[in-house]
Write an enzyme that holds these catalytic residues in place. Structure first.
Site, PDB file in Angstrom:
ATOM      1  N   SER A 162     -23.783  30.221 -41.213  1.00 54.92           N
ATOM      2  CA  SER A 162     -23.881  31.176 -40.116  1.00 54.92           C
ATOM      3  C   SER A 162     -22.952  32.357 -40.355  1.00 54.92           C
ATOM      4  O   SER A 162     -22.746  32.780 -41.488  1.00 54.92           O
ATOM      5  CB  SER A 162     -23.590  30.460 -38.788  1.00 54.92           C
ATOM      6  OG  SER A 162     -22.337  29.785 -38.838  1.00 54.92           O
TER       7      SER A 162
ATOM      8  N   ASP B 284     -11.159  37.785 -34.426  1.00 57.32           N
ATOM      9  CA  ASP B 284     -11.523  37.839 -33.007  1.00 57.32           C
ATOM     10  C   ASP B 284     -11.328  36.494 -32.312  1.00 57.32           C
ATOM     11  O   ASP B 284     -11.857  36.275 -31.233  1.00 57.32           O
ATOM     12  CB  ASP B 284     -12.980  38.283 -32.857  1.00 57.32           C
ATOM     13  CG  ASP B 284     -13.950  37.397 -33.651  1.00 57.32           C
ATOM     14  OD1 ASP B 284     -13.492  36.406 -34.263  1.00 57.32           O
ATOM     15  OD2 ASP B 284     -15.161  37.691 -33.667  1.00 57.32           O
TER      16      ASP B 284
ATOM     17  N   HIS C 122     -13.972  34.381 -35.985  1.00 54.05           N
ATOM     18  CA  HIS C 122     -14.320  34.703 -37.374  1.00 54.05           C
ATOM     19  C   HIS C 122     -13.061  34.920 -38.211  1.00 54.05           C
ATOM     20  O   HIS C 122     -12.031  35.352 -37.699  1.00 54.05           O
ATOM     21  CB  HIS C 122     -15.229  35.929 -37.420  1.00 54.05           C
ATOM     22  CG  HIS C 122     -16.513  35.719 -36.689  1.00 54.05           C
ATOM     23  ND1 HIS C 122     -16.750  36.252 -35.432  1.00 54.05           N
ATOM     24  CD2 HIS C 122     -17.613  35.005 -37.011  1.00 54.05           C
ATOM     25  CE1 HIS C 122     -17.950  35.879 -35.027  1.00 54.05           C
ATOM     26  NE2 HIS C 122     -18.497  35.120 -35.962  1.00 54.05           N
TER      27      HIS C 122
END
Length: 319
Positions: A77, A250, A253
């Site tokens: 992902s 963040d 990530h």
């Protein structure tokens, strides 16, 4: 329109120039009837059109680049898709394996294990002419999000996530006897920062380290069951005292410091794995590494220096 004999000769030349070989040209001829009804057939024999009807011919266009190197596929992902930015771990691997292996990115922002299953046969076709030497798999962060009341969103219940991962890993194991796998387990998050990332575009993101840990541990257990190598990212990142702020951009990530940890863990697995052949970067041959009179001239003015194995330019001297 050219006559069939002219087209035949022109096509053979085109295939030779593209390095596709005589066997794939014969496949083209067998499927000639699929295209023969198109007006001005010769238009479709241009270089750029090879890419269009290669989908029909099922040609492997990676054969156009030679000589062949081992292929390492990063499949997952957003932590995979973003791995070439922010000093990412994918970019580091690409640098480390320069002239040794091709790092192929198959990352899909926001995806969960359900969506991965939907495209598994397309990303990893079992009848491909070339199969990857290594696949690094990461799914779990989005699966582990809390469910949305609407039933929409990336959340996948833990039991289903494990069964999805089982299917993914078994499929990749079946690609070839020499295809190896490393799984990255679900990493932790900076919960405070995630809660502070409010948005008028997205619904509230429910991400907790309790959920991340449960998905990570279940993934690790599955990998041991299937004899698949796994990196415990949940604990690896937390070895740094300042991991919450240093490892993420963040809160979710990976920042450059987080990616460095991922690279170190992957290289440790590759170094310690009892695989034949060994896929650690120091064990793979370097492409076109022979000495040459065209190399840089040494200070003595009489010899040359071969730069093939130089690594001094790297920020980190990886083991």
């Amino acid at each position: 329109m050219k006559n069939d004999k002219t087209i035949y000769n022109y096509n053979q030349t085109t295939f030779d120039l593209l390095g596709l070989g005589h066997e794939k040209y014969k496949v083209f001829r067998c499927k000639h009837s699929l295209l023969s009804s198109i007006p001005d057939f010769s238009y479709f024999i241009s270089f750029h059109s090879i890419f269009l009807f290669s989908l029909i011919l099922n040609l492997n266009l990676t054969d156009m680049v030679a000589p062949a190197r081992p292929q390492f596929v990063l499949f997952g992902s957003s932590i995979v898709q973003l791995s070439f930015g922010h000093g990412g771990w994918g970019a580091h691997l690409s640098d480390i394996y320069a002239r040794k292996a091709d790092i192929l990115l198959r990352g899909y922002y926001g995806w969960n294990s359900r969506r991965a299953l939907q495209v598994l046969d397309q990303v990893f076709p079992k009848d491909a002419a070339t199969q990857p030497s290594l696949v690094i798999v990461y799914f779990g962060g989005n699966d582990s999000m809390g469910p949305h009341f609407s039933g929409l969103g990336p959340h996948v219940p833990l039991h289903e996530y494990i069964e999805n991962m089982r299917k993914i890993l078994i499929h990749i194991q079946g690609l070839s006897e020499r295809t190896r796998i490393i799984v990255l387990s679900c990493p932790p998050v900076n919960e405070e920062k995630v809660r502070g990332n409010t948005s008028g575009v997205l619904s509230e993101l429910v991400r907790t380290n309790e959920l991340c840990q449960s998905y990570s541990e279940a993934c690790i257990k599955l990998c041991k069951e299937l004899d698949v190598k796994v990196v415990d990212l949940f604990n690896a990142l937390q070895k740094r005292d300042d991991w919450r702020n240093a490892c993420f951009t963040d809160g979710i990530h990976l920042a450059a410091e987080g990616s460095k940890i991922v690279v170190k863990e992957i290289l440790n697995v590759l170094k310690e794995a009892d695989w034949e052949p060994c896929l650690h970067w120091k064990s793979l041959s370097t492409e076109f590494a022979e000495d040459s009179p065209y190399d840089l001239v040494a200070a003595d003015g009489k010899t040359t220096l071969n730069p093939s194995e130089w690594t001094f330019y790297r920020e980190i001297q990886w083991d």
